[in-house]
Motif scaffolding. Sequence first.
Motif, PDB file in Angstrom:
ATOM      1  N   LEU A 182     -33.781  20.403  20.243  1.00 42.79           N
ATOM      2  CA  LEU A 182     -32.880  19.258  20.223  1.00 42.79           C
ATOM      3  C   LEU A 182     -33.427  18.112  19.369  1.00 42.79           C
ATOM      4  CD1 LEU A 182     -31.619  19.074  23.919  1.00 42.79           C
ATOM      5  CD2 LEU A 182     -30.434  19.962  21.928  1.00 42.79           C
ATOM      6  N   MET A 183     -34.743  17.975  19.333  1.00 43.97           N
ATOM      7  CA  MET A 183     -35.344  16.942  18.498  1.00 43.97           C
ATOM      8  C   MET A 183     -35.055  17.211  17.027  1.00 43.97           C
ATOM      9  SD  MET A 183     -37.199  14.124  18.645  1.00 43.97           S
ATOM     10  CE  MET A 183     -38.140  14.155  20.172  1.00 43.97           C
ATOM     11  N   ALA A 184     -35.189  18.483  16.622  1.00 43.29           N
ATOM     12  CA  ALA A 184     -34.885  18.844  15.233  1.00 43.29           C
ATOM     13  C   ALA A 184     -33.417  18.591  14.908  1.00 43.29           C
ATOM     14  CB  ALA A 184     -35.248  20.313  14.993  1.00 43.29           C
ATOM     15  N   VAL A 185     -32.537  18.939  15.852  1.00 43.47           N
ATOM     16  CA  VAL A 185     -31.099  18.700  15.645  1.00 43.47           C
ATOM     17  C   VAL A 185     -30.817  17.202  15.542  1.00 43.47           C
ATOM     18  CG1 VAL A 185     -28.829  18.911  16.719  1.00 43.47           C
ATOM     19  CG2 VAL A 185     -30.397  20.846  16.769  1.00 43.47           C
ATOM     20  N   ALA A 186     -31.464  16.406  16.413  1.00 45.29           N
ATOM     21  CA  ALA A 186     -31.231  14.961  16.409  1.00 45.29           C
ATOM     22  C   ALA A 186     -31.691  14.309  15.116  1.00 45.29           C
ATOM     23  CB  ALA A 186     -31.951  14.326  17.594  1.00 45.29           C
ATOM     24  N   LEU A 187     -32.724  14.857  14.509  1.00 43.76           N
ATOM     25  CA  LEU A 187     -33.212  14.292  13.248  1.00 43.76           C
ATOM     26  C   LEU A 187     -32.415  14.786  12.047  1.00 43.76           C
ATOM     27  CD1 LEU A 187     -37.067  14.570  13.893  1.00 43.76           C
ATOM     28  CD2 LEU A 187     -35.627  12.537  14.066  1.00 43.76           C
ATOM     29  N   PHE A 188     -31.762  15.947  12.186  1.00 49.47           N
ATOM     30  CA  PHE A 188     -31.046  16.532  11.051  1.00 49.47           C
ATOM     31  C   PHE A 188     -29.590  16.070  10.967  1.00 49.47           C
ATOM     32  CE2 PHE A 188     -28.198  19.936   9.583  1.00 49.47           C
ATOM     33  CZ  PHE A 188     -28.615  20.040   8.266  1.00 49.47           C
TER      34      PHE A 188
END
Length: 292
Positions: A182-188
């Motif tokens: 989810l962190m990767a999704v939130a940054l992308f």
Amino acid sequence: MTHEDTRAVRPPSPPGRRQVQSWQEAEHNAAAWMRHWGYEDARAQPGGSDGGVDVRSRRALGQVKYQAVAVGRPELQRLFGARGRALDKDLLFFTGSSYAATAIGYAAENGIALFVYGLDGSMTAVNAPARRIATAPASTPPTSPAESAPATPAPVLTSATTPGPPQDVRPGMGRIGLGLVLMAVALFIPGSESFEPRPSRALATLLMVAVPTVLIVSGMREKSRRRYWPTGLGLLLLDLPAAWITNARLWRGDIADVALPATFTVLSLTGAVLLLRWNTRNTAGPSGTAAS
């Protein structure tokens, strides 16, 4: 004092046999065995409101039942709820009778050590967490990981048996993995061409990063193996509306255009709340105390 120090003072032999003819004697007997297993400050607390705890130690809580009927799941839930946020404390349950199948299953899910005591003061381990505590060498602290299946009762405890195998995966890894995704999704997502952040890209990113941060931090602090997937799925559904609400492109047009993202937002929020409440009720004691 560290765990290693407290285990070093463990007596070389089990406590002396004592007649258990009352609930007070049962509690003192359980406390003596806990001190033998390395919980050197374990003390029985007969009388008064125990809140689900009869024997207390700095590193463990014990519940003792002096009854003829089998112990059920609610009694274990009460002990689990009494621990609250002190997840570093081991949970031990003692009875002079037996355990229902539902109680054994609940103990396996939550790492509760189950023991059966005899009227002569002897003690028998019922499941794997109990055997780990009872058979761990004096140089290592007892552990209480959850087990995958209930075990058959073991013989009367001695110090010459072999400890069980260690757990392969530490608790909390599942939510740490979900949090990283989810962190990767939130940054992308806020930087993609299909995303028009409102009111600003920084605020949209911050809102979406909140949930994965909670997941990662709680996963790193977790010490028990309680069921977590309903809470994880609920937090995932809670993170989706943050992306939809802050994307201005989804909210342009007439009512028909706005209806679709609004419907998905409401459904996700509703599903997240229901999952979180359901998991809280199922991991709480009978008095309603939340277990997670």
